[in-house]
Each structure stands twice: as C-alpha cells, then as structure tokens.
Design a protein around this motif. Structure first.
Motif, PDB file in Angstrom:
ATOM      1  N   ARG A 157       0.847  -1.185   0.000  1.00  0.00           N
ATOM      2  CA  ARG A 157       0.000   0.000   0.000  1.00  0.00           C
ATOM      3  C   ARG A 157       0.886   1.239   0.000  1.00  0.00           C
ATOM      4  O   ARG A 157       1.790   1.370   0.841  1.00  0.00           O
ATOM      5  N   ASN A 184      -8.380  -3.934   5.267  1.00  0.00           N
ATOM      6  CA  ASN A 184      -7.915  -2.551   5.331  1.00  0.00           C
ATOM      7  C   ASN A 184      -7.147  -2.124   4.089  1.00  0.00           C
ATOM      8  O   ASN A 184      -7.253  -0.987   3.635  1.00  0.00           O
ATOM      9  N   LYS A 187      -9.185  -0.470   1.548  1.00  0.00           N
ATOM     10  CA  LYS A 187     -10.033   0.681   1.882  1.00  0.00           C
ATOM     11  C   LYS A 187      -9.409   1.991   1.409  1.00  0.00           C
ATOM     12  O   LYS A 187      -8.187   2.122   1.376  1.00  0.00           O
ATOM     13  N   ASN A 188     -10.250   2.938   1.078  1.00  0.00           N
ATOM     14  CA  ASN A 188      -9.815   4.289   0.717  1.00  0.00           C
ATOM     15  C   ASN A 188      -8.796   4.339  -0.417  1.00  0.00           C
ATOM     16  O   ASN A 188      -7.819   5.075  -0.360  1.00  0.00           O
TER      17      ASN A 188
END
Lengths: 435, 435
Positions: A157, A184, A187-188
C-alpha cells in the motif's frame, strides 16, 4: 447476442423460448439502451434454471470462478469483451492487478485464475497476482494441475494506491468475493479503479437486494415482450434476524416460506402446472453453495436436525448467517447423462462469453447443485448445420436455446447493475452535489 | 487480441514473429491508444503475404466480401464486434439498410450478404437490403445456394434520407465499393450515417494513398518494436497518367518499377535474402483482383501482348485504368496442399473476427491469387492443446501465428483509418472552423 452453444435440452421450444428468439432485434436494442444508462459489472456469472414453463436466474455471482470450465474456443470472445471493458475503464492501462481468493490449494480454482490471467494478457495487459493472505510475505509460486505455475505476491500500500513490488496497476480486479469482510489494504483507494466495487462483496452485498433489483428489470423486460414477469422472475422474501444454531427467528422463515409457497401455488394453478412447489432457503450473503436448503413444506423448518442447523448457520470464511432469503424454487429440466444439470452463463462487460452446465448426479431437480460432487460440462459451439436462421420455417434448424440463456444471464447482470447503483455508498453524496 | 486459428505454416517462428508475439501487451496497448485518436473503418479485410523474412499487407478492402468463408464458429466474434460498432454509431438504431453489390447472380457473393445479414440481425438490428440497380423497381427475391432467399428492394430517397418502402434506417452500410462512381441516390445524405463514407469507394479511393498512410503506421509500429519498418511495409510508387491500351505513360511505370526493384534488391542484400525481387503493377483504384500483373524485369513492360494490355486497361464495372501503383512484391510461403496460399484477415470495428486462406493451385508464390480458380479455406480455431501460453518455454506450445496476422491486418486497418481522415472532403473545412 450470444454464441450458439449446444444445450442438453434439444426438444421443441415452448412459447416463452419462441417469444424470446423471435424478439431478438428488439431485445438486443433494449439491452443496448439499458447499457447506455447503466454500467455493467466487470464480469458476472449467473446460475439459471429452466423449468420449461419458467426460466429464471437463481444466483448472480460478481466474482465468477470457473472460467476454466469454458471451452478454450470461447476465450477469444472473453478477450474481445475484456478489451472493450478495459478501454472504457482505463484505456492507457499497462498493468492489471488481479486479487484471487486465498484458497490456493484448490487446483480447480487456480485453473480459473490462470484462465483469467491469459484472457487479460491477450487483451494487452501485464497481469500480476496480489494476495489478501497476510501470511504470504514474498512472491510465492503455486503449482497448476497442467504443470504450469502462478505467482502470487504480497500487496503493497502506498498512500491512495495498491501495488506490488515494482508493479503499479491502473486497475485492481477482485476475484475474491470479500466474504471475510473488507480488508484494510483495500479501503480508501483513491487513484485507482477497484473492480467490482467494495459494496459488491459479500461483506456488504445481499441476495435479497439483488433480486429486488432484478424484479424491476424483469418487469421492464416482460413489458417489452408483453408477458408475465413471473415467467422469468423467482418470487422471494427475506428475514433479517435468524439464528439457526440457536433456533431464533425461524418463525419469520416459516411464515415467509408459507407466503412464497402460496404465491407459487397460485401461479401454478393459473398456468395449469402440475408440479409441487418448493422454496430455497439460503444465506442472504451466502456463496459457494453454502447455507442452502430446499423446503417443500414450512413444517420441515420445525424439525431441523443438528446437521442442517449447522449447515445453515455459517457460510464461507466462517461468516455467521443472520439474514436469509426465501426464494421460489425453480426446478431444472436440463439433463446431462441422466444427471440433473443447470446452465451457468458467463459474461464479461456486457457480452456473453460462454457457459457450461453444472451437473450433479446425486441431486434432485429441486435441489441446489452447487455442492461437493458437482461436475462441469463445457458448452460447445453448435455445429454449423445447427445454426438457427431467422426467417426460416420452424424445424428447419435447431433453435439457439443458448441465446435464451444468454438473455436471462444478461437480465440478471442488468439487475446487478441496478443493485450496485442502489447500494453505492457514494451515490447519495453525488446526487447532493449535482442538485 | 485475435482468436488463435490454425495456420498452414507451422514451423518454428522467426525473429519477426517472435518479437510480435513477445510484445503482445505493448502492441495491444498501442492499438488501444491509436483507436482513441482514430476511428476504425466499419469493417475491413486485408490480404497478407508472409515471406518468412517479411510480413506485409498487400490489399486493404473496405467493402469486404467473403464473410461466408469464415467458419460459423467465428460469427459470435463478428456479432460482438458489430454490437460494439453499432453502439458507437447509432445506439438507438432499430434498422440497418445494407446495400450490396449489383451482381446478384454470384451465389458466393450472395452467401456473403446472407452472412452479414445474420451477423447484424443477431447484433439486434432489423436488416433489409437496398439495391443500386435501377432496373429493380419492386422487392425481388434472390435464391441462395443453401435453399434460402434474400430480398433486395429499390431505394427510396426522401429529402436527406435514404430508405426502403416502410423502412427508415439509422445507418446505411455499403457492401458495394462504388467502382462505378457515386450514385446520385447516395449523395447529400444529411440525417443518417452512411458507412463506409463515400470517399472510401473506388470512385475516389486510391491504393497509393492507402499505402502512403500505411507507411506512417508501419513506421510508428516499427519504432515501438525497435525494428526496420520495411519488414512489414511494401515499398511502392505511383504513376498518374497511364493508358495501357494506347501504350502511353508506360515509361513512368518502367522507371518506377526499376526504382522499386532497386530498393528491394538493396534490402535483400542487407538482409542476405536470396530471392529474385519482383513488383506488382496494379490499378490504383482497382479491386476484385482485376488489372494486376507481376513484373520481374522492367523490360517486360516493353513487350506487353494485347491480352495483358486489355487486362490492365479496365477494372470492375468497366472503369478505365489511368493510375497505377507499382508495389513491392512479397512472396507468400504459406501452402495448403501444395497450392500457394495467402491469409486474409477479417475485422469488424477494431476487432479481428476471423480469417481464411485464399488458395490458388495454378499460381506462383509471386503472383496475385485473387483470380478465377481461387478457393477459400476457412481458418479453424486451434485445438485447446495448441494454445500458446505466455511465459512457457519455446516449443512447449504451438505459436499463435494467426495473432501476428491479426496484428498486420489491424495495422493495415489503422492505415485505412489515417487514409480516410486525410482524404475526407469535409476535413479541411472542419480544421478552418476550429482554427
């Protein structure tokens, strides 16, 4: 339009089928107009039941596995469709990151992933595989049954982007249905396309919402063809607080099963159908054929044995079942070598790219076939001599029954498109902005 | 990407082929970006010559016949491509008016028209046939070899629109190359799409303009792959005032043949190719394989016999030849049953939808095969076991040689796209407007 494939059922076609075949140009135009307003899911597979008197989708998968069950002759259709899809999403793309399921020891599933890799490679993309399995911290080779290998790599990420080491994709394609929840790392995401969107995953998605959206589609389509939408639409109801293990909320399931069975009975009477109605009770967020049972009489729900209760209590990745859908059962009259079969239609972008039969020798015509022991029979292209020709006399050529399955598959896909629009968490704020 | 078809040539692939196969993702991305800037012709067929050391298009047809020579298994690819094309041009379309050639007694040609009708019908259009033959004043049935019929109808002009009785199409698709000139009925169409545009017809189009545009494309592509553009681009020259019957202007042809032969000789020397160079002299606006001859020595042009002069003097529909193109001859090393063969690649919109071999038992490797006596061998899909798999060791699978033909076919199609932009009679005024 869809390829003409050889179907197991090859008898004379009934009124519903004839109407669909005769209306081909009107149907294709209607789809064309719908796709101007609505975005098709990236890829979709749909389980279809053909009862002769009724033809309906019973499950719509937005993370299809089983591409390995299509005949290799079909793959150019998938590649052509993939090219069309990519061109719309990310025309300058060089790289595609594909995120498969974690169960890396299932050689059938890995063959599906290998097929997808080939399709996207041939569509002009460098494809690499990223895994959600956090125990994999370095590139790992997975053996394929045909002697080849796949390499899965840990996700990296970087602010708004998901990548692999030295690999920055424009699009991230999930072949993982997120039953275990939204990780996670996904996400975003800000500057990349993540497809299907997170709310298409089973952590968020509900079958009942899909079939509610499908009902809208079925009504529109039935109006176009001047027919009863029930002929292509399974009746359903939903219960939101069920616990099979503890035996709570079963009353709702019973009452709804009763209501759905009554509706089916009425329709059977109207159409003079001499069948015993049944419903399928299944997890509203279920997948992989888990958490499914056939109910012919609501009383059966009072007498659930421990095994059935356990089966119904959890689905894939150990997710608890609290919400169930009670769906009209559609018997399947397709047979392959005497075994009960149901067609599964595969689509990429808005195109039908192939299909196969799911076959189960030990199951009845009113049971779920997506269960251990199922096998898959690829649908082959019909021989040249068998191609239906418009305007020819009935009987002059074999009907393209697969055309019909392709229509129903695409209706379900359109239902999924409506569903994803209606459940899009960002949709409301967009509306406010444009207001 | 293109389907993997079985090619006649199945030996080890040479350096050029290997480079094209290895660069698949880069090539597909490059095409994707080109099609963002340029519009593909509606449909295209390209005659390709594979000399082993060189692979080049020798003719690009914008009104392809011969769709009947594709295997029926390919038609879903054509239908899918047709859907994509229609969606861009006229998404609300219900009706397509197809205007075929006038020679309605050629059953092979009629089979081509019948195939096109099926493709567009399955793509969701009502298709009817209009004819430019003014002697046809009422709907006329034409018998097909397979027992079916086609109905052609007289065109009706209503102000800016071309229609049939009770049939108002959104798009008019020409399968007539307008060799006889642009008919009045097709002039000044205002509210409909006429495809291909009038300046794509042989009344206006010139091969030399096409190959000049193709040269641009070949140079760009060669730069992408880091190779000599000559490997995919035939050298050519043009003469504008030739009259074979009267023997005038032959000097220009001789001088240009000499110059082109010298260029080929130099290249052959550079690459150590031990072949005798030849050029093809053909009508710059020719089609149907008419008005074509092979020249190995410019002196041959001094000694043309009456038969050759007559052959070169007129092309289809009795059109006089005044302009000729002198094109590098590319020998073909494909063979089917010992007969010389050349692949023909078919495209619709920007997709390769199939191909076949044009085979001629009585012609040499340096002669035009598009001549009476030619036969057609459909290219079949390769068997599953033969599919090339990226990343596998060389020799582990048969190379997808047809991929390469699909790349060259698409380069020629892109050349045609550049050509039509450059020759668009409306383009200049548009530029002025935007200036």
């Amino acid at each position: 339009m869809v390829p003409h494939l050889i179907t197991a059922l090859n008898g004379p076609i009934n009124e519903l089928e004839a109407r669909i075949l005769d209306s081909m140009p009107a149907i294709e135009r209607w789809f064309r107009l719908e796709w101007m307003e609505h975005t098709p899911p990236f890829y979709t597979s749909v389980d279809i039941r053909n009862a002769g008197f009724k033809l309906a989708p019973v499950d719509t998968n937005l993370y299809p596995g089983g591409f390995n069950n299509l005949t290799p002759q079909m793959l150019p259709l998938a590649v052509q469709a993939a090219m069309a899809a990519i061109e719309k999403i990310c025309p300058e793309a060089k790289n595609l990151l594909l995120i498969p399921e974690k169960h890396t020891r299932n050689s059938f599933y890995l063959a599906n992933v290998a097929t997808l890799v080939r399709v996207f490679h041939q569509a002009g993309l460098n494809v690499r595989l990223g895994t959600l399995d956090e125990t994999i911290t370095a590139p790992t080779e997975l053996p394929l049954a045909d002697g080849g290998t796949l390499t899965v790599e840990p996700l990296v990420r970087k602010q708004g982007r998901v990548m692999l080491k030295d690999f920055d994709p424009c699009t991230i394609l999930l072949n993982n249905d997120l039953s275990a929840g939204i990780p996670n790392v996904l996400k975003n995401i800000e500057q990349q396309y993540l497809l299907p969107p997170l709310h298409a995953g089973w952590a968020v998605r509900r079958k009942s919402r899909h079939f509610a959206a499908y009902e809208e589609v079925a009504k529109k389509f039935a109006k176009l063809l001047g027919m009863d939408p029930w002929l292509i639409n399974p009746v359903f109801a939903q219960c939101g607080t069920v616990n099979f293990a503890e035996g709570t909320g079963i009353e709702c399931v019973k009452a709804n099963a009763d209501a759905v069975l009554a509706k089916i009975r009425r329709k059977y009477k109207d159409y003079g159908i001499n069948e015993k109605p049944f419903v399928i009770v299944k997890a509203d967020n279920g997948t992989y054929g888990m958490g499914i049972m056939t109910v012919r009489d609501p009383k059966e729900l009072d007498e659930l044995n421990r095994r059935t209760k356990n089966k119904m209590a959890v689905v894939k990745d150990g997710q608890q079942v609290n919400e169930v859908i009670i769906q009209e059962g559609v018997p399947t009259y397709e047979r392959i070598n005497d075994a009960v079969a149901e067609p599964v239609v595969y689509m990429m972008d808005r195109y039908v790219v192939g299909g196969f039969y799911r076959v189960h020798a030990d199951r009845g015509i009113d049971e779920n076939l997506n269960a251990p022991g199922a096998s898959f029979v690829p649908l082959a292209f019909a021989e040249p001599g068998n191609l239906a020709r418009p305007g020819e006399k009935p009987g002059a050529s074999a009907p393209n029954r697969f055309y019909m399955y392709g229509v129903i598959g695409r209706l379900a896909m359109l239902g999924a498109s409506y569903e994803l629009e209606q459940t899009d968490p960002n949709a409301e704020s967009l509306e406010v902005e444009s207001a």
